[in-house]
Scaffold this motif. Structure first.
Motif, PDB file in Angstrom:
ATOM      1  N   ASN A 204      -8.509 -19.151 -86.705  1.00 21.56           N
ATOM      2  CA  ASN A 204      -7.095 -19.188 -87.087  1.00 21.56           C
ATOM      3  C   ASN A 204      -6.922 -19.081 -88.598  1.00 21.56           C
ATOM      4  OD1 ASN A 204      -4.873 -21.221 -88.156  1.00 21.56           O
ATOM      5  ND2 ASN A 204      -4.081 -20.375 -86.261  1.00 21.56           N
ATOM      6  N   HIS A 210      -1.974 -13.540 -88.550  1.00 24.69           N
ATOM      7  CA  HIS A 210      -1.107 -14.409 -87.752  1.00 24.69           C
ATOM      8  C   HIS A 210      -0.097 -15.156 -88.636  1.00 24.69           C
ATOM      9  CE1 HIS A 210      -3.114 -18.106 -89.099  1.00 24.69           C
ATOM     10  NE2 HIS A 210      -2.121 -18.749 -88.542  1.00 24.69           N
ATOM     11  N   HIS A 215       3.963 -17.805 -87.649  1.00 27.55           N
ATOM     12  CA  HIS A 215       4.728 -18.757 -88.469  1.00 27.55           C
ATOM     13  C   HIS A 215       6.076 -18.170 -88.887  1.00 27.55           C
ATOM     14  CE1 HIS A 215       1.232 -21.185 -88.341  1.00 27.55           C
ATOM     15  NE2 HIS A 215       0.504 -20.406 -89.106  1.00 27.55           N
ATOM     16  N   ASP A 357      -0.192 -23.714 -85.424  1.00 34.45           N
ATOM     17  CA  ASP A 357      -1.633 -23.408 -85.411  1.00 34.45           C
ATOM     18  C   ASP A 357      -2.332 -24.261 -84.349  1.00 34.45           C
ATOM     19  OD1 ASP A 357      -1.680 -21.464 -87.448  1.00 34.45           O
ATOM     20  OD2 ASP A 357      -1.627 -23.023 -88.980  1.00 34.45           O
TER      21      ASP A 357
HETATM   22 FE   LIG Z   1      -1.545 -20.532 -89.333  1.00 34.92          FE
END
Ligand SMILES: [Fe+2]
Length: 433
Positions: A204, A210, A215, A357
């Protein structure tokens, strides 16, 4: 699934076997070859134990660690386990003490880990107690090699580990110098329990792609968008990763890139109080976000003025904890400290970004359990050579993590045997063909 039957079809690590997140055998090997292997592991910050007798407890993988500052000011990293019967020695998160005693039978050790006294060693009236040849001076808590750089305490179990600065390498040292240029003060902690394998968090945090997609707080309010100036830098072994960006470097044209999912410039979404988004300029360069992840288990963060370390603590195969240590600088005024504490709300278990996350790790862990003969696709930013990236639309650092991981674990991705295994279809695939 046993390690040797896990297939690694792609030499460039663009396919990661889901079985790697679920195999108890793999997990046991990681403890030995990675956490107790030739890696440098983050233990904490010197600012957390400034005085003689100060201590903190932490972990390296599953091994409990006691970090103890002795009377001469030296920092020791000791395995937090009594040599008598193996009990955890110090159970507090932190404190100050003259020595360390085990709750079980009161064996007492010096701040440096030397056994100093055993109750009833000589017994009573010539009866009981330890044998006459028991020698306290030969008993010392297991001690790790420690190196401290810019007030950050690292330790290793291995005599074969490279010197710390060689291990970190120039791009990482540059970022640490930037973030720890001044004396720091610790502002507080958060702990975040995540029900997923520890490597999913490493994936992650090495995935700048991502950051602008999962987010939406970041993307909507502009702290981080994939359309901004930024990129990813790696060390020579690709095991560490620095993701960086500059807020305010994009405009409504970003919507073109985001159009398949949603627009990020939306006039209907406004914060009444925008203090959370404010970057009070404090670094010479224009970089407003740095996520620096160091193999195998620590992240150093600057998101605007929110500074912290995130330590990945394993808790078995299916669970981990993130241990967040927030800091500012000793010369911060009260307004800056308040601002840092406000922006600390971005992170932690209820953080505007970090909550997601944790959720992302959990949904991958859960769904991949029933796909252990399948592989994650890791191709964003390109296949083949693992290299730096001049933009944020990349997950190349994920492959970097796995390349060093495989080196330590003795895995050869894409080898003939592995390819043969990959070619063998599962019964389900055969039925579908
Ligand atoms: Fe993140």
């Amino acid at each position: 699934m046993e390690t040797q039957t896990i297939s690694w079809p792609a030499k460039d690590l663009s396919r990661i076997p889901f079985a790697m997140y679920h195999s108890p055998e793999v997990y046991a090997q990681e403890q030995e070859r990675i956490f107790r292997g030739p890696t440098w592991n983050y233990l904490g910050l010197e600012a957390e134990l400034p005085s003689a007798g100060d201590f903190i407890t932490t972990v390296i993988g599953d091994t409990p660690i006691l970090v103890s500052r002795d009377e001469q000011g030296k920092v020791h990293a000791l395995v937090n386990r009594c040599k008598h019967r193996g009990a955890v020695l110090r159970r507090e998160a932190c404190g100050n003490a003259k020595d360390h005693s085990c709750i079980y039978h009161q064996w007492r050790y010096s701040l440096a880990g030397q056994l100093e006294s055993v109750p009833f060693q000589r017994g009573m009236k010539g009866e009981g107690g330890m044998p006459a040849d028991f020698d306290k001076s030969k008993i010392h808590l297991d001690e790790l090699k420690v190196e401290v750089y810019k007030g950050i305490i690292f330790a290793t179990f291995s005599a074969q580990a490279e010197p710390l600065l060689d291990y970190l390498d120039a791009p990482v040292v540059y970022e640490i110098d930037r973030l720890f240029a001044k004396k720091i003060k610790v502002l507080g902690y958060q702990r975040q329990r995540i029900f997923g394998n520890w490597k999913l968090y490493n994936d992650n945090v090495r995935d700048p792609n991502h950051g602008g997609l999962l987010h939406m707080f970041h993307a909507t309010f502009g702290l981080y968008r994939l359309s901004q100036v930024g990129g990813a830098k790696l060390d020579r072994k690709h095991r560490h990763n620095i993701t960086f960006n500059q807020l305010g470097t994009d405009d409504a044209e970003a919507n073109a890139g985001y159009s398949d999912t949603k627009k990020v410039f939306q006039s209907e979404y406004q914060l009444r109080d925008t203090a959370m988004l404010q970057n009070k300029k404090e670094f010479a360069d224009p970089v407003t976000l740095v996520i620096l992840s160091v193999f195998p288990g620590v992240v150093f963060q600057q998101i605007a003025n929110s500074l912290c370390t995130r330590q990945i603590r394993t808790r078995g195969l299916n669970e981990m904890e993130l241990y967040w240590t927030y800091f500012g600088y000793e010369d911060d005024d009260q307004a800056m400290t308040d601002h840092r504490l406000l922006q600390a709300n971005l992170c932690g278990p209820g953080g505007y970004i970090s909550m997601e996350d944790g959720e992302a790790v959990e949904i991958v862990h859960k769904a991949s359990f029933t796909a252990q003969d399948q592989h994650a696709i890791v191709e964003v930013g390109g296949k083949g050579e693992i290299r730096d990236s001049g933009n944020l639309i990349s997950e190349m650092p994920v492959r970097g993590f796995w390349s060093y991981y495989c080196e330590l674990m003795g895995i050869e991705p894409g080898s003939a045997e592995m390819a043969k295994q990959a070619a063998a279809q599962t019964p389900l695939q055969k039925a579908a063909a």
